[in-house]
Scaffold this motif. Structure first.
Motif, PDB file in Angstrom:
ATOM      1  N   THR A  53     -56.145 -10.516 -13.423  1.00  0.00           N
ATOM      2  CA  THR A  53     -57.496  -9.973 -13.506  1.00  0.00           C
ATOM      3  C   THR A  53     -57.999 -10.008 -14.942  1.00  0.00           C
ATOM      4  N   ASP A 168     -61.624 -12.755  -7.666  1.00  0.00           N
ATOM      5  CA  ASP A 168     -60.487 -11.872  -7.905  1.00  0.00           C
ATOM      6  C   ASP A 168     -60.005 -11.295  -6.583  1.00  0.00           C
ATOM      7  N   GLU A 169     -58.960 -11.872  -6.047  1.00  0.00           N
ATOM      8  CA  GLU A 169     -58.403 -11.439  -4.755  1.00  0.00           C
ATOM      9  C   GLU A 169     -59.518 -11.133  -3.759  1.00  0.00           C
TER      10      GLU A 169
HETATM   11 MG    MG Z   1     -55.988  -7.663 -10.492  1.00  0.00          MG
END
Ligand code: MG
Ligand code: ATP
Lengths: 372, 307
Positions: A53, A168-169
């Motif tokens: 991240t 991000d995911e």
């Molecule tokens: Mg993360």
């Protein structure tokens, strides 16, 4: 004319240091180098807290590197704020504007560009079509399911047609089935629009199935970067071999190196094992023999004099398509995945505990890695 | 008996609301009805109430003098209408000034480091630990002719050899406005702070990511999402400012008379509870009307309700 760079995003020797609440300094990202090519589906894969991240946020401009530089389309970013970067983010929490309708959410980015109203309308319509949410324009985010909200977050970023999309995911909050569907859909959208996707995930299957290339990260460092096949078939470190898929590790000392091959004396087996020399091992030093469980062949008698070991079955697990066989060889337990090619109701077809057999490790399927 | 109660859902409900209901009837409905009844009566010589049904108190409030000589050209007496108008405009002004001061403060506190945030919030709250009246008296000390502010300016003027006449600040509409703003500022800061603090930081990042500079992020994201706090604060400030009489009594003297003062004086000095009751009811109706239109437009300060 702006000079076109081969790379959409480059990280050169980037370090990000955080001061932790405990007062210590932590390198969340530690001398990372990454080149992400134009049009690529690039994944950052790693366990929790490895700095994925943080890397993504530095590309977006929410954080600035402590050291090193990030280049977007060949331009050094320095302290360029997010609203002046030609990248867009799909947030893990979606970060949709609750006080705006679906339409207003998606149009927001275009309004900020001061696009003409009819162009905004056309582009929002097109992107809603792409994420299959036509007819939901007037709804508020709270009136949508998780999966639909995810699509809005994607649409809101996609509509800007950035050079790079940072994700991000994005599928982290979805259930398994929806997740699989969205994986295919995301990949299809990426191929259709040709935008570079930089995708953060800690799901290795997701990374392997979707990506053109993967960067495997650990503790702020990039451990290996390559295509899914390279990462899986030629891991360059014990960490990557263990993190992606499963592996058997046999520790020993390098006895000899002849070009492509290396021999390692494995004390626990009291014999030498031959495998591919990955180039980083040295004579007389510690090394680890690495072989995937599905690449070991089981036979009654040794297939060749090299790399064949007698052992006894310890336990087995039947999982439908495969049988997982745990074999005791010397002081080690080696796991072998055997495909169930024959349909049978006879338990003996799936190996039984105590059964004696031979494991054959083909040298071309066996990797000799430096033991770091 | 108990068993029957356990099975009877509606009896349970009645039992549960009964205390509240009794409280409301005893302390709200009955006094309100009494006020209404009294307002239609007239006073006797000793300040007692002669019950009746006459609108003369209301007429008087709106300027139609009852003891108007036949020969007089106009019989309209704007005294009380002016008081009502002054109260309304003071409440509006106070609310506007309080919003414009409280918003930046609340924004600053919401954006401060969590450790400092507590300190700032305490600074907002600490004055509330002192009694309301005492704090207003403190302003009197500051504003009066021999007060702190005139003292400082006078001292400076003496040093610079400038002639200086002490400023008349106390007993002016300005003094009342300052006092009101001071008293009610915390009631605006807190709700705005709460709604600002609730906004997920990712939303600011999302706005920036989509190309909004900080100013446009504020206009399109921060401000709309903090409106519930502004609305709640407005209700908390406007209504009490409309009714309070302490600030204007202490800082306004005989110069600045508001509805609150009018009502208070009718009951305590003029000994005309019937006229006081009529004024109270008009104040209530006025406040209700403003609040009604305001909340119709902006809601009650709840979360954004999805239509
Ligand atoms: Mg993360
Ligand atoms: N603002 C911050 N202040 C201090 N430490 C931070 C900050 N942000 C991240 N970290 C630390 O940096 C490290 C990397 O965090 P990061 O969020 O990049 O991990 P991640 O790889 O995305 O993990 P996950 O898969 O759990 O999301 C973590 O140890 C985290 O605690």
């Amino acid at each position: 004319m702006k000079e076109l760079s081969e790379f959409a995003v480059e990280m050169r020797d980037v370090v990000k240091t955080f001061k932790t609440p405990e007062g210590t300094m932590l390198n969340a990202v530690d001398h990372v180098n990454m080149n992400i090519k134009n049009g690529e589906f690039f994944s950052m894969l790693g366990s929790s807290g490895c700095g994925k991240t943080t890397s993504l946020r530095m590309m977006a401009g929410f954080e600035w590197p402590s050291e090193g530089e990030i280049y977007i389309e060949g331009q050094a970013m320095g302290h360029t704020p997010p609203f002046q970067r030609n990248v867009n983010t799909v947030f893990q929490s979606y970060a949709l504007f609750q006080h705006m309708t679906v339409y207003q959410n998606i149009a927001f980015g275009l309004e900020m560009e001061k696009a003409p109203p009819d162009e905004i309308k056309a582009r929002v319509g097109r992107v809603l079509d792409m994420v299959q949410l036509m007819g939901m324009e007037k709804r508020f985010p709270k009136q949508l399911s998780g999966g639909q909200q995810q699509r809005i977050a994607l649409a809101r970023a996609l509509v800007k047609l950035p050079n790079v999309l940072l994700l991000d995911e994005p599928l982290g909050a979805l259930d398994l089935k929806l997740r699989k569907e969205m994986q295919l859909e995301l990949k299809a959208i990426q191929q259709k629009v040709g935008i570079t996707f930089i995708y953060v995930t800690h799901d290795q299957e997701e990374a392997l199935t979707m990506s053109d290339r993967i960067a495997v990260m650990s503790k702020g460092k990039v451990m290996q970067m390559g295509t899914p096949v390279e990462i899986y078939e030629r891991p360059t470190s014990r960490f990557v071999a263990g993190f992606i898929g499963e592996s058997n590790f046999l520790e020993g000392t390098v006895q000899s190196i002849n070009g492509e091959r290396a021999n390692v004396l494995v004390p626990a087996l009291m014999t030498e094992v031959t495998g591919l020399n990955t180039g980083k091992v040295k004579m007389g030093e510690k090394a680890v023999v690495c072989i995937r469980p599905e690449k070991i062949r089981i036979s009654d008698e040794p297939v060749s004099k090299q790399n064949s070991f007698r052992g006894a079955v310890k336990t087995t697990t039947y999982i439908g398509s495969d049988t997982h066989v745990y074999v005791e060889v010397g002081k080690l337990t080696i796991k072998v995945w055997e495909q169930n090619r024959v349909s049978s109701l006879d338990p003996k077809a799936y190996y039984t505990a105590g059964q004696n057999l031979t494991l054959n490790l083909m040298p071309e399927n066996t990797l000799i890695l430096a033991d770091a | 008996m108990l068993k029957r109660l356990r099975e009877n859902k509606s009896a349970q409900g009645t039992l549960l609301v009964t205390p509240t209901l009794l409280w409301m009837i005893g302390l709200l409905i009955i006094p309100l009805l009494l006020t209404l009844v009294i307002s239609f009566g007239s006073r006797d010589a000793d300040g007692g109430v002669i019950y009746g049904f006459s609108f003369h108190n209301y007429l008087r409030l709106f300027g139609y003098s009852t003891n108007c000589d036949a020969g007089q050209a106009s019989c309209f007496e704007p005294l009380y209408v002016n008081i009502l108008g002054r109260s309304l405009s003071l409440a509006f002004n106070t609310t506007l000034i309080v919003i414009s001061m409280a918003y930046p403060l609340a924004y600053f506190i919401a954006r401060a480091h969590p450790k400092q945030r507590t300190t700032f919030l305490m600074l907002v709250l600490v004055p509330l630990w002192t009694n309301f009246v005492i704090r207003v008296y403190a302003w009197m000390m500051l504003l009066r002719e021999q007060g702190v502010i005139n003292g400082i300016i006078g001292w400076l003027a003496a040093r610079l050899n400038i002639p200086f006449e002490p400023l008349q600040m106390l007993y002016t509409p300005g003094a009342v406005l300052v006092g009101m703003v001071y008293e009610f500022l915390p009631f605006m800061i807190l709700p705005i702070f709460t709604s600002l603090e609730k906004i997920d930081n990712a939303l600011f990042e999302a706005a920036a990511d989509l190309g909004a500079n900080p100013f446009r992020t504020f206009l399109r994201v921060t401000l709309p999402l903090s409106m519930p706090g502004v609305v709640a604060g407005t209700i908390l400030v406007f209504i009490p400012v409309m009714g309070t009489f302490i600030v204007s009594d202490i800082l306004g003297g005989r110069q600045v008379i508001l509805v609150g003062n009018l009502i208070q004086r009718q009951f305590l000095d003029a000994r005309d509870p019937t006229f006081g009751s009529a004024a109270s009811l008009i104040l209530m109706i006025l406040t209700l009307i403003v609040t009604y239109f305001y909340t119709r437009k902006f809601g009650f300060g709840e979360e954004i309700v999805v239509a």
